[in-house]
Design a protein around this motif. Structure first.
Motif, PDB file in Angstrom:
ATOM      1  N   UNK A 105      11.122  -8.519 -25.376  1.00 18.61           N
ATOM      2  CA  UNK A 105      11.590  -9.880 -26.048  1.00 18.61           C
ATOM      3  C   UNK A 105      10.364  -9.663 -27.869  1.00 18.61           C
ATOM      4  N   UNK A 106      10.271  -8.768 -28.015  1.00 14.87           N
ATOM      5  CA  UNK A 106       9.929  -8.712 -29.450  1.00 14.87           C
ATOM      6  C   UNK A 106      10.427  -7.713 -29.957  1.00 14.87           C
TER       7      UNK A 106
ATOM      8  N   UNK B 281      18.823 -16.224 -32.416  1.00 18.10           N
ATOM      9  CA  UNK B 281      19.594 -15.878 -31.309  1.00 18.10           C
ATOM     10  C   UNK B 281      20.789 -15.438 -30.443  1.00 18.10           C
ATOM     11  N   UNK B 282      21.315 -14.773 -31.346  1.00 17.49           N
ATOM     12  CA  UNK B 282      22.180 -13.649 -31.281  1.00 17.49           C
ATOM     13  C   UNK B 282      22.126 -12.353 -30.802  1.00 17.49           C
TER      14      UNK B 282
ATOM     15  N   UNK C   7      23.259 -11.769 -26.667  1.00 18.29           N
ATOM     16  CA  UNK C   7      24.167 -10.617 -26.170  1.00 18.29           C
ATOM     17  C   UNK C   7      23.106  -9.721 -25.224  1.00 18.29           C
ATOM     18  N   UNK C   8      22.243  -9.687 -24.970  1.00 19.12           N
ATOM     19  CA  UNK C   8      21.102  -9.065 -24.231  1.00 19.12           C
ATOM     20  C   UNK C   8      20.746 -10.371 -23.079  1.00 19.12           C
TER      21      UNK C   8
END
Length: 180
Positions: A149-150, A155-156, A160-161
Motif C-alpha cells: 500500500x505504501x 484511487x485509480x 487497478x490493483x
C-alpha cells in the motif's frame, strides 16, 4: 564461392545518410502510425525494469508523439508488471521531454545513465535521480513479490490493483486493461 564474392570487392557500394533531409521530404503528418507491441509473461524471467526500459526507449523515438502507441501484453497478469508501468508512466513525463530537448540518441534510460559519454548538468542529475528512484521502487516490489500500500497512490491505482484477489493466478485471471 570465392569467385562469386569477388565482384563485391571490385565495386564496393558506399552509402551516405542525410537524416537532416528527412524533414524536408516528409512532414510529421505524413508519418505512418507506429504501433509497438511488447509481450511479457513472467516478471522473474523478464524483469519489469527491462521491459520498462524498452517501452521508454520506444516512446522517446524522434517521431511524432501522436503517432506512437505502445501496447504491453502481460500474459501472466502480473501486478508487478502493472506497477512497473505505472511508475514508468510517471517517469516518462520527465524522460521524454528531456530526450527531445537534449536530442539524445541513446533513449533507454538504463543505457544512457550507464555510459559516461554524455554531458552532465543539473537537469541530467535530476532525471538520473528520478530514474534511480523509479528503478529502486520497481526492483523492491519485484523482490518482495507484491505491491504494498505504501507504493499505491490514489484511487485509480488502488482500483487497478484491487483486481488481484486470492483466486487470481497466472493461468486463470480476468482481463486487466489499463491505459496510461
Amino acid at each position: 564461392m570465392w569467385v562469386a564474392s569477388q565482384s563485391f570487392h571490385m565495386r564496393p557500394v558506399h552509402r551516405i545518410e542525410y537524416p537532416e533531409n528527412l524533414e524536408k521530404i516528409m512532414k510529421p503528418s505524413d508519418f505512418p502510425a507506429l504501433d509497438v507491441f511488447i509481450c511479457t509473461a513472467d516478471p522473474y524471467k523478464e524483469p519489469p525494469i527491462n521491459v520498462v526500459n524498452t517501452a521508454l526507449s520506444v516512446m522517446a523515438y524522434d517521431y511524432p508523439t501522436e503517432k506512437v502507441s505502445v501496447y504491453v501484453s502481460d500474459d501472466g497478469g502480473s501486478a508487478l508488471t502493472l506497477f512497473a508501468f505505472m511508475e514508468a508512466a510517471k517517469f516518462a513525463s520527465h524522460w521524454l521531454p528531456f530526450c527531445r530537448e537534449k536530442n539524445i540518441m541513446v533513449r533507454s534510460p538504463e543505457v544512457y545513465f550507464s555510459t559516461s559519454n554524455h554531458s552532465w548538468c543539473s537537469e541530467t542529475e535530476k532525471i538520473k535521480a528520478l530514474y534511480e528512484s523509479m528503478k529502486s521502487r520497481v526492483e523492491h516490489v519485484v523482490e518482495t513479490g507484491n505491491v504494498s500500500d505504501e507504493y499505491v497512490n490514489g484511487d485509480e491505482e488502488r482500483e487497478a490493483f484491487s483486481k488481484w484477489t486470492d483466486g487470481f493466478t497466472r493461468q486463470d485471471h480476468p482481463t486487466v486493461i489499463q491505459v496510461f
